[in-house]
Write a protein that holds these residues in place. Structure first.
Motif, PDB file in Angstrom:
ATOM      1  N   MET A   1       0.836  -1.192   0.000  1.00  0.00           N
ATOM      2  CA  MET A   1       0.000   0.000   0.000  1.00  0.00           C
ATOM      3  C   MET A   1       0.879   1.254   0.000  1.00  0.00           C
ATOM      4  N   SER A   2       0.566   2.217  -0.873  1.00  0.00           N
ATOM      5  CA  SER A   2       1.344   3.457  -0.940  1.00  0.00           C
ATOM      6  C   SER A   2       1.048   4.334   0.266  1.00  0.00           C
ATOM      7  N   LYS A   3       2.091   4.958   0.782  1.00  0.00           N
ATOM      8  CA  LYS A   3       1.891   5.904   1.882  1.00  0.00           C
ATOM      9  C   LYS A   3       1.216   7.171   1.359  1.00  0.00           C
ATOM     10  N   ASP A   4       0.368   7.761   2.200  1.00  0.00           N
ATOM     11  CA  ASP A   4      -0.243   9.035   1.858  1.00  0.00           C
ATOM     12  C   ASP A   4       0.736  10.166   2.156  1.00  0.00           C
ATOM     13  N   PHE A   5       0.326  11.390   1.818  1.00  0.00           N
ATOM     14  CA  PHE A   5       1.188  12.559   2.017  1.00  0.00           C
ATOM     15  C   PHE A   5       0.400  13.669   2.712  1.00  0.00           C
ATOM     16  N   LEU A   6       0.958  14.199   3.797  1.00  0.00           N
ATOM     17  CA  LEU A   6       0.427  15.413   4.405  1.00  0.00           C
ATOM     18  C   LEU A   6       1.420  16.524   4.077  1.00  0.00           C
ATOM     19  N   VAL A   7       1.013  17.397   3.157  1.00  0.00           N
ATOM     20  CA  VAL A   7       1.896  18.462   2.669  1.00  0.00           C
ATOM     21  C   VAL A   7       1.549  19.745   3.418  1.00  0.00           C
ATOM     22  N   ALA A   8       2.514  20.304   4.131  1.00  0.00           N
ATOM     23  CA  ALA A   8       2.222  21.453   4.998  1.00  0.00           C
ATOM     24  C   ALA A   8       3.159  22.626   4.734  1.00  0.00           C
ATOM     25  N   ASP A   9       2.655  23.804   5.063  1.00  0.00           N
ATOM     26  CA  ASP A   9       3.484  25.010   5.054  1.00  0.00           C
ATOM     27  C   ASP A   9       3.071  25.857   6.259  1.00  0.00           C
ATOM     28  N   PHE A  10       4.052  26.438   6.925  1.00  0.00           N
ATOM     29  CA  PHE A  10       3.787  27.265   8.099  1.00  0.00           C
ATOM     30  C   PHE A  10       4.337  28.670   7.887  1.00  0.00           C
ATOM     31  N   GLU A  11       3.589  29.646   8.360  1.00  0.00           N
ATOM     32  CA  GLU A  11       4.143  30.988   8.527  1.00  0.00           C
ATOM     33  C   GLU A  11       4.495  31.099  10.006  1.00  0.00           C
ATOM     34  N   PHE A  12       5.670  31.636  10.285  1.00  0.00           N
ATOM     35  CA  PHE A  12       6.085  31.708  11.689  1.00  0.00           C
ATOM     36  C   PHE A  12       6.930  32.949  11.945  1.00  0.00           C
ATOM     37  N   THR A  13       6.998  33.329  13.221  1.00  0.00           N
ATOM     38  CA  THR A  13       7.758  34.511  13.602  1.00  0.00           C
ATOM     39  C   THR A  13       9.250  34.238  13.464  1.00  0.00           C
ATOM     40  N   GLN A  14       9.994  35.316  13.200  1.00  0.00           N
ATOM     41  CA  GLN A  14      11.445  35.186  13.105  1.00  0.00           C
ATOM     42  C   GLN A  14      12.087  36.415  13.741  1.00  0.00           C
ATOM     43  N   TYR A  15      13.337  36.261  14.121  1.00  0.00           N
ATOM     44  CA  TYR A  15      14.069  37.428  14.624  1.00  0.00           C
ATOM     45  C   TYR A  15      15.298  37.603  13.750  1.00  0.00           C
ATOM     46  N   THR A  16      15.315  38.677  12.970  1.00  0.00           N
ATOM     47  CA  THR A  16      16.368  38.852  11.970  1.00  0.00           C
ATOM     48  C   THR A  16      17.361  39.961  12.320  1.00  0.00           C
ATOM     49  N   LYS A  17      17.057  40.762  13.345  1.00  0.00           N
ATOM     50  CA  LYS A  17      17.965  41.858  13.695  1.00  0.00           C
ATOM     51  C   LYS A  17      19.240  41.310  14.340  1.00  0.00           C
ATOM     52  N   ARG A  18      20.286  42.086  14.249  1.00  0.00           N
ATOM     53  CA  ARG A  18      21.581  41.643  14.785  1.00  0.00           C
ATOM     54  C   ARG A  18      21.631  41.759  16.307  1.00  0.00           C
ATOM     55  N   MET A  19      20.845  42.672  16.863  1.00  0.00           N
ATOM     56  CA  MET A  19      20.900  42.927  18.310  1.00  0.00           C
ATOM     57  C   MET A  19      19.501  42.797  18.923  1.00  0.00           C
ATOM     58  N   GLY A  20      19.497  42.628  20.248  1.00  0.00           N
ATOM     59  CA  GLY A  20      18.236  42.688  20.980  1.00  0.00           C
ATOM     60  C   GLY A  20      17.371  41.452  20.926  1.00  0.00           C
ATOM     61  N   ARG A  21      17.945  40.326  20.543  1.00  0.00           N
ATOM     62  CA  ARG A  21      17.163  39.094  20.463  1.00  0.00           C
ATOM     63  C   ARG A  21      16.641  38.724  21.859  1.00  0.00           C
ATOM     64  N   PRO A  22      15.326  38.523  22.013  1.00  0.00           N
ATOM     65  CA  PRO A  22      14.785  38.183  23.335  1.00  0.00           C
ATOM     66  C   PRO A  22      15.381  36.872  23.850  1.00  0.00           C
ATOM     67  N   ARG A  23      15.610  36.825  25.139  1.00  0.00           N
ATOM     68  CA  ARG A  23      16.184  35.634  25.766  1.00  0.00           C
ATOM     69  C   ARG A  23      15.276  34.427  25.514  1.00  0.00           C
ATOM     70  N   GLY A  24      15.874  33.345  25.012  1.00  0.00           N
ATOM     71  CA  GLY A  24      15.118  32.119  24.777  1.00  0.00           C
ATOM     72  C   GLY A  24      14.220  32.150  23.556  1.00  0.00           C
ATOM     73  N   PHE A  25      14.391  33.175  22.704  1.00  0.00           N
ATOM     74  CA  PHE A  25      13.477  33.320  21.557  1.00  0.00           C
ATOM     75  C   PHE A  25      13.452  32.083  20.670  1.00  0.00           C
ATOM     76  N   PHE A  26      12.261  31.729  20.216  1.00  0.00           N
ATOM     77  CA  PHE A  26      12.112  30.693  19.195  1.00  0.00           C
ATOM     78  C   PHE A  26      10.975  31.101  18.270  1.00  0.00           C
TER      79      PHE A  26
END
Length: 200
Positions: A1-26
């Motif tokens: 039996m062929s496996k099915d596919f769950l195709v996903a895309d997420f929009e998510f927050t990012q931190y791109t600045k060089r300084m000031g990254r919040p502690r523990g940011f993800f």
């Protein structure tokens, strides 16, 4: 039996600045788009389209929402991260469904979110199919092609807006179906990855 596919895309927050990254940011997921594709018939049998409520870093979430054109009104209808996992679990059977995304970040952002929310990750890493890496391997390229360029190269009839979660997931699904119809097999990708890992 062929496996099915769950195709996903997420929009998510990012931190791109060089300084000031919040502690523990993800990065927190703020939108999910996904389509389930039957592995035999190669037709869409289910879908997910939801905004997801961020909890940990509201300032960065607002910046991410602005970038993704997500409004405060949209967020009033957002679901919790745990609800998002439940929706994915309803369309994904471990070991019988590939979890597919374009690039390596999508699995990472789910895994990290599960860790921070202290929830079990329903997605098995061994089911994760990075279609961008697979496409790169299939073409024998030294670089990773963007999703839009890949759909153009394969003459895929795309729709919707680029960089919105559901439309990107749907277009990734269309590309996947085209590759499968042309004879590409996920097993070839996983075998090639295993071979590369054994050489390291």
């Amino acid at each position: 039996m062929s496996k099915d596919f769950l195709v996903a895309d997420f929009e998510f927050t990012q931190y791109t600045k060089r300084m000031g990254r919040p502690r523990g940011f993800f990065s927190e997921i703020i939108e999910i788009g996904a389509v389930k594709i039957d592995g035999t018939e190669l037709v869409v049998t289910g879908s997910i389209q939801n905004f997801v409520r961020p909890h940990f870093y509201p300032k960065q979430a607002k910046e991410g929402m602005d970038f993704c054109m997500i409004t405060e009104q949209d967020m009033k209808q957002a679901i919790e991260f745990s609800e998002m996992l439940a929706k994915m679990s309803a369309l994904y059977v471990p070991g019988q469904t590939y979890f597919v995304a374009w690039g390596e970040e999508d699995y990472k952002v789910v895994a990290e979110g599960c860790k921070r929310h202290k929830l079990d990750n329903p997605l098995l890493l061994e089911d994760y199919l990075d279609l961008a890496a697979a496409y790169k391997l299939m073409k024998g390229d030294s670089y990773t092609t963007g999703l839009r360029k890949a759909t153009e190269e394969q003459n895929v009839d795309t729709g919707g807006l680029w960089h919105t979660a559901y439309d990107d997931a749907a277009n990734t699904g269309k590309l996947l179906v085209k590759l499968l119809a042309n004879g590409w097999k996920p097993e070839d990708y996983f075998a090639a990855v295993a071979e590369l890992q054994n050489k390291q």
